[in-house]
Structures are given as C-alpha cells and as structure tokens.
Design an enzyme around this catalytic site. Structure first.
Site, mmCIF file in Angstrom:
data_model
loop_
_atom_site.group_PDB
_atom_site.id
_atom_site.type_symbol
_atom_site.label_atom_id
_atom_site.label_comp_id
_atom_site.label_asym_id
_atom_site.label_seq_id
_atom_site.Cartn_x
_atom_site.Cartn_y
_atom_site.Cartn_z
ATOM 1 N N LYS A 295 0.913 -1.012 -0.106
ATOM 2 C CA LYS A 295 0.239 0.070 -0.025
ATOM 3 C C LYS A 295 0.822 1.131 0.224
ATOM 4 C CE LYS A 295 -4.528 0.886 0.224
ATOM 5 N NZ LYS A 295 -5.444 0.277 -0.635
ATOM 6 N N THR B 175 -3.797 -5.120 0.857
ATOM 7 C CA THR B 175 -3.148 -3.931 0.867
ATOM 8 C C THR B 175 -4.055 -3.063 1.885
ATOM 9 O OG1 THR B 175 -4.339 -2.737 -0.948
ATOM 10 C CG2 THR B 175 -2.086 -4.059 -1.342
ATOM 11 N N ARG C 219 31.094 32.787 -7.541
ATOM 12 C CA ARG C 219 29.616 32.653 -8.225
ATOM 13 C C ARG C 219 28.653 32.392 -7.233
ATOM 14 N NH1 ARG C 219 29.871 26.341 -10.409
ATOM 15 N NH2 ARG C 219 30.265 25.276 -8.283
ATOM 16 N N GLN D 82 31.579 18.816 -5.676
ATOM 17 C CA GLN D 82 32.076 17.630 -5.275
ATOM 18 C C GLN D 82 32.892 17.967 -4.174
ATOM 19 O OE1 GLN D 82 32.012 19.058 -8.367
ATOM 20 N NE2 GLN D 82 31.809 17.492 -9.836
ATOM 21 N N HIS E 200 21.406 26.916 -11.361
ATOM 22 C CA HIS E 200 22.127 27.874 -11.908
ATOM 23 C C HIS E 200 21.595 29.360 -11.971
ATOM 24 C CE1 HIS E 200 24.953 24.859 -13.246
ATOM 25 N NE2 HIS E 200 23.984 24.257 -14.037
#
Length: 299
Positions: free
Chosen positions: A11, A58, A177, A227, A255
């Site tokens: 379910k 279910t 940035r 990263q 961005h």
C-alpha cells in the site's frame, strides 16, 4: 519456460496524521507522514496461479498502519518503520521481508506575540524527512534516513576553475559565483538486530546533526566545487554519528546566469558588477557522492 523471479506488493501513499495532546499544559505536538509498505515472501501463486490465499490485502496493510500509529509513537519515523516491518514479518509466517518508506512532512509551531502557540503550526518549505527500512526475517532491520527537498543558496563563497578543458569546452572559469542546490542527503545505519535495538538510537538527534552539518558546511565552506563541498559534509556526518556506515548526497546545480546589460547605455552587470541574474531551470549539473567508512584492516 517463464518463471516469477521477484515480486513484492503493498500500500502506497497512506496519509497519516497524529496529534499528541498534553492535557496539563494544553500543548499539542503534531506529526504528518505519508507511508508506503511493501511485502515479499511466499506469494508466487498469487501471480502464477491466480491464488489470493497468500495475499495480505493492501487495505489490511493500511489499517495496520493506523492501528500501530495509535498504539505507538510515530516519531522518530525510523522507529515507527521498524515497528511496522517487525509486525508484518512476525504476524504472517509466509512473509519474509517488509519494506517501509515514510515521508515526514514539516509542521513548524507558530510564534504569536513572541510566544510559541500551543496548537497552531505552519508549513515552512517543501523539505521532507524520509526513512526507508527493510525488515528481513531472522536478519534484522536495515534503515536509511534522508533529507530531501532542502533548497539552499549562497550568493558568494563558491568557485569553479582548473577543470579539464578540451575542444568542446566553452565554460569560463570563475572564482566567485552563486551556489544553489536542492539537497538530497541520506545516511545508512548499521544493521539492527531487532526493534529493541532500534529504540535505543537517537534518530532525531542524528537527523538534526546531519542537517546542521549540511547547512553549516554549505554556508561556510569556500567551495572549490560541489564535489569537494559534499565530500566534507559526508565526512563530518560519519565522524559525528558512529552508528552510520555511509552517507550519500545528490546535489543538482540551480544555476543563476549573469545578464549582459551593456547594450543599455553601457550598464555594467557582469563580473564583479553583476547584481541582476536570470535563474535557470534546466539543463543543470547533477552531482552524486557516497562517503563510506574504510573497511577495518585484517590483522
């Protein structure tokens, strides 16, 4: 000759809300969740022979969620997931594994006239807390906790330069940035032998610490790349929560592009003069990372 190689069913999207009422103080605490349960075991004949005998309906699974929510605390969600999984595996001899996923939605207590309101709340963003658990017969409980849809942004303190360049590269290097992402962070716990062991763990404290680490490193790290920053996050969670075996992050770039406005009377809006940007929806960078503990060396 075909055969059934794998099956599970259950379910999904069971909406659950529970309020705990402190009769002495009048303070209410609310929890809202979306729950999914999936069962696997000796259920082949339901698929191959149209035999519904082994099927735990279910709807039965849905009612079980409600009853267990009445009988037990549903926070932390890791503990509630383990309680549900334990019930299905122990109640039905032919069910050998129970998968439970819980999405816990945010309700934050209102502050009215400078004081926490006893029973009023608001939804402050789309961030959710997610738990995925698997309880296997005679094998214990595997749990993964997650933060999803945590949208963050910082307007400086991020760079990206020194990356590989070739004839197809057009991206310019940048030393300053905007960095924005929608955090998906998950941490996999050691396997617990039973519900009693699960109940000993401070899952709420670990979730709070993982969230704090994510926000603090995101804000303070002079990021050389997504990263590098996400690795620091995973490394710190492993250091702070000993029962966690590995941490993973999925960070999509959100961005924000500079807009050249020099065509209008020489208006400067690039480089160090950039203050007006165009948010982008796609395409976007997508970065994955898993940080795990090194295996102990064998002597």
């Amino acid at each position: 000759m075909p055969q059934l190689s794998y099956a599970k069913y259950g379910k999904d999207n069971v909406r659950l809300y529970k309020v705990d009422k402190n009769e002495k103080t009048g303070v209410h605490t609310v929890i809202e969740q979306t729950v999914c349960t999936l069962l696997e075991g000796d259920i082949e004949t339901a698929y191959t022979e149209a035999d519904n005998g082994p099927v735990v309906a279910t709807d039965t699974q849905k009612q079980t969620i409600y009853i267990k929510a009445k009988q037990h605390a549903i926070d932390p969600p890791e503990q509630f997931a383990a309680i549900l999984g334990d019930h299905f595996v122990k109640t039905y001899p032919h069910i050998h594994a129970a998968h439970v996923k819980i999405i816990q939605h945010r309700w934050t207590r209102m502050t009215i006239d400078g004081k926490p309101h006893p029973h009023s709340f608001f939804r402050d963003g789309e961030e959710v807390r997610v738990v995925e658990s698997v309880t296997r017969e005679n094998q214990g409980v595997e749990i993964k906790s997650k933060i999803e849809k945590l949208l963050v942004l910082k307007s400086t303190g991020s760079a990206f330069y020194g990356f590989h360049r070739d004839e197809f590269t057009r991206l310019p290097e940048t030393w300053d940035r905007i960095l924005s992402t929608e955090v998906e962070a998950g941490w996999k716990w050691k396997t617990f032998k039973d519900v009693a062991e699960v109940k000993k763990v401070d899952f709420n404290g670990a979730w709070q610490r993982a969230r704090e680490i994510t926000l603090k490193i995101f804000a303070e790290d002079n990021s050389a790349s997504v990263q590098a920053t996400m690795y620091k996050m995973g490394e710190q969670i492993l250091a702070d929560v000993p029962l966690v075996e590995e941490v993973d992050y999925v960070l999509p770039n959100k961005h924000y592009f500079e807009i050249d406005l020099s065509w209008y009377k020489g208006l400067k809006n690039t480089g160090k003069d950039a203050t007006v940007f165009a948010p982008q929806s796609d395409p976007n960078g997508l970065i994955y990372c898993t940080v795990a503990r090194k295996p102990k060396s064998k002597l």
